[in-house]
Design a protein around this motif. Structure first.
Motif, PDB file in Angstrom:
ATOM      1  N   CYS A  37       0.978  -1.472   0.163  1.00  0.00           N
ATOM      2  CA  CYS A  37       0.160  -0.385  -0.077  1.00  0.00           C
ATOM      3  C   CYS A  37       1.222   1.003   0.044  1.00  0.00           C
ATOM      4  CB  CYS A  37      -0.865  -0.340   1.361  1.00  0.00           C
ATOM      5  SG  CYS A  37      -2.738  -0.919   1.157  1.00  0.00           S
ATOM      6  N   ILE A  38       1.903   1.351   0.797  1.00  0.00           N
ATOM      7  CA  ILE A  38       3.044   2.336   1.067  1.00  0.00           C
ATOM      8  C   ILE A  38       3.273   2.843   0.050  1.00  0.00           C
ATOM      9  CG2 ILE A  38       5.041   3.068   1.724  1.00  0.00           C
ATOM     10  CD1 ILE A  38       4.531   1.646   4.306  1.00  0.00           C
ATOM     11  N   THR A  40       2.615   1.357  -3.423  1.00  0.00           N
ATOM     12  CA  THR A  40       1.668   1.636  -4.916  1.00  0.00           C
ATOM     13  C   THR A  40       1.129   3.052  -4.133  1.00  0.00           C
ATOM     14  OG1 THR A  40      -0.448   0.518  -3.479  1.00  0.00           O
ATOM     15  CG2 THR A  40       0.949  -1.081  -5.280  1.00  0.00           C
ATOM     16  N   SER A  41       1.459   4.018  -3.395  1.00  0.00           N
ATOM     17  CA  SER A  41      -0.262   4.720  -2.796  1.00  0.00           C
ATOM     18  C   SER A  41       1.203   6.018  -3.819  1.00  0.00           C
ATOM     19  CB  SER A  41       0.042   5.147  -1.718  1.00  0.00           C
ATOM     20  OG  SER A  41       1.099   5.167  -0.788  1.00  0.00           O
ATOM     21  N   ASN A  44       1.083   5.478  -8.070  1.00  0.00           N
ATOM     22  CA  ASN A  44      -0.577   6.148  -8.184  1.00  0.00           C
ATOM     23  C   ASN A  44      -1.100   6.079  -7.733  1.00  0.00           C
ATOM     24  OD1 ASN A  44      -1.895   6.505 -10.268  1.00  0.00           O
ATOM     25  ND2 ASN A  44      -1.314   5.833 -11.789  1.00  0.00           N
ATOM     26  N   HIS A  45      -2.436   6.436  -6.785  1.00  0.00           N
ATOM     27  CA  HIS A  45      -3.588   6.507  -6.769  1.00  0.00           C
ATOM     28  C   HIS A  45      -4.362   5.264  -6.822  1.00  0.00           C
ATOM     29  CE1 HIS A  45      -5.413   9.717  -8.924  1.00  0.00           C
ATOM     30  NE2 HIS A  45      -6.433   9.091  -8.384  1.00  0.00           N
ATOM     31  N   TYR A  48      -2.744   2.016  -6.145  1.00  0.00           N
ATOM     32  CA  TYR A  48      -2.920   2.175  -4.799  1.00  0.00           C
ATOM     33  C   TYR A  48      -4.280   1.007  -4.555  1.00  0.00           C
ATOM     34  CZ  TYR A  48      -5.152   2.781  -0.377  1.00  0.00           C
ATOM     35  OH  TYR A  48      -5.054   2.918   1.389  1.00  0.00           O
ATOM     36  N   TYR A  49      -5.515   2.154  -5.339  1.00  0.00           N
ATOM     37  CA  TYR A  49      -6.832   1.270  -4.646  1.00  0.00           C
ATOM     38  C   TYR A  49      -7.556  -0.100  -5.319  1.00  0.00           C
ATOM     39  CZ  TYR A  49      -8.378   5.975  -3.544  1.00  0.00           C
ATOM     40  OH  TYR A  49      -8.300   7.712  -3.282  1.00  0.00           O
ATOM     41  N   PHE A  51      -4.215  -1.977  -5.698  1.00  0.00           N
ATOM     42  CA  PHE A  51      -3.459  -2.793  -5.029  1.00  0.00           C
ATOM     43  C   PHE A  51      -4.961  -3.490  -3.505  1.00  0.00           C
ATOM     44  CE2 PHE A  51      -0.748  -3.718  -1.341  1.00  0.00           C
ATOM     45  CZ  PHE A  51      -0.102  -4.915  -1.784  1.00  0.00           C
ATOM     46  N   ALA A  52      -5.129  -2.322  -2.588  1.00  0.00           N
ATOM     47  CA  ALA A  52      -6.065  -2.396  -1.460  1.00  0.00           C
ATOM     48  C   ALA A  52      -7.250  -2.980  -2.056  1.00  0.00           C
ATOM     49  CB  ALA A  52      -6.144  -0.854  -1.165  1.00  0.00           C
TER      50      ALA A  52
END
Length: 106
Positions: A37-38, A40-41, A44-45, A48-49, A51-52
């Motif tokens: 999460c760290i 990927t944030s 690119n946001h 991140y989404y 991946f989460a």
């Protein structure tokens, strides 16, 4: 269990909410998710989404299996919805030793 083994096991048991997960399996996978999460944030946001969202079910399944290993139902994850106190209690439950070891020492 190693870092790579725990990631493989958790993704192989993507939505398997039955069975047990050792402490090392759960916590190595939790570390993978946090680091993922760290990273990927920062990239690119939207990444991140994705991946989460992609790791949400494996996280829930691994936590459920970990709670089973401590002798609790996977539904105890819902206690984490209680602000602050619920999260602390859930962390304590997830960090406890296996239910078998606790029963044999009693």
């Amino acid at each position: 269990m190693t870092f790579q083994d725990s990631i493989k096991v958790c993704f192989n048991k993507y939505v398997d909410f039955s069975g047990r997960a050792s402490r090392s399996e759960y916590w190595w996978f939790a570390l993978f998710v946090v680091l993922g999460c760290i990273v990927t944030s920062m990239v690119n946001h939207w990444l991140y989404y994705l991946f989460a969202l992609g790791t949400l079910l494996p996280q829930l399944a691994a936590a459920s299996r970990r709670l089973h290993d401590t002798g609790r139902s996977g539904w105890w994850q819902l206690i984490g919805l209680i602000p602050l106190i619920g999260f602390i209690v859930l962390i304590v439950f997830l960090a406890q030793e296996s239910g078998e070891a606790t029963e044999s020492t009693a």
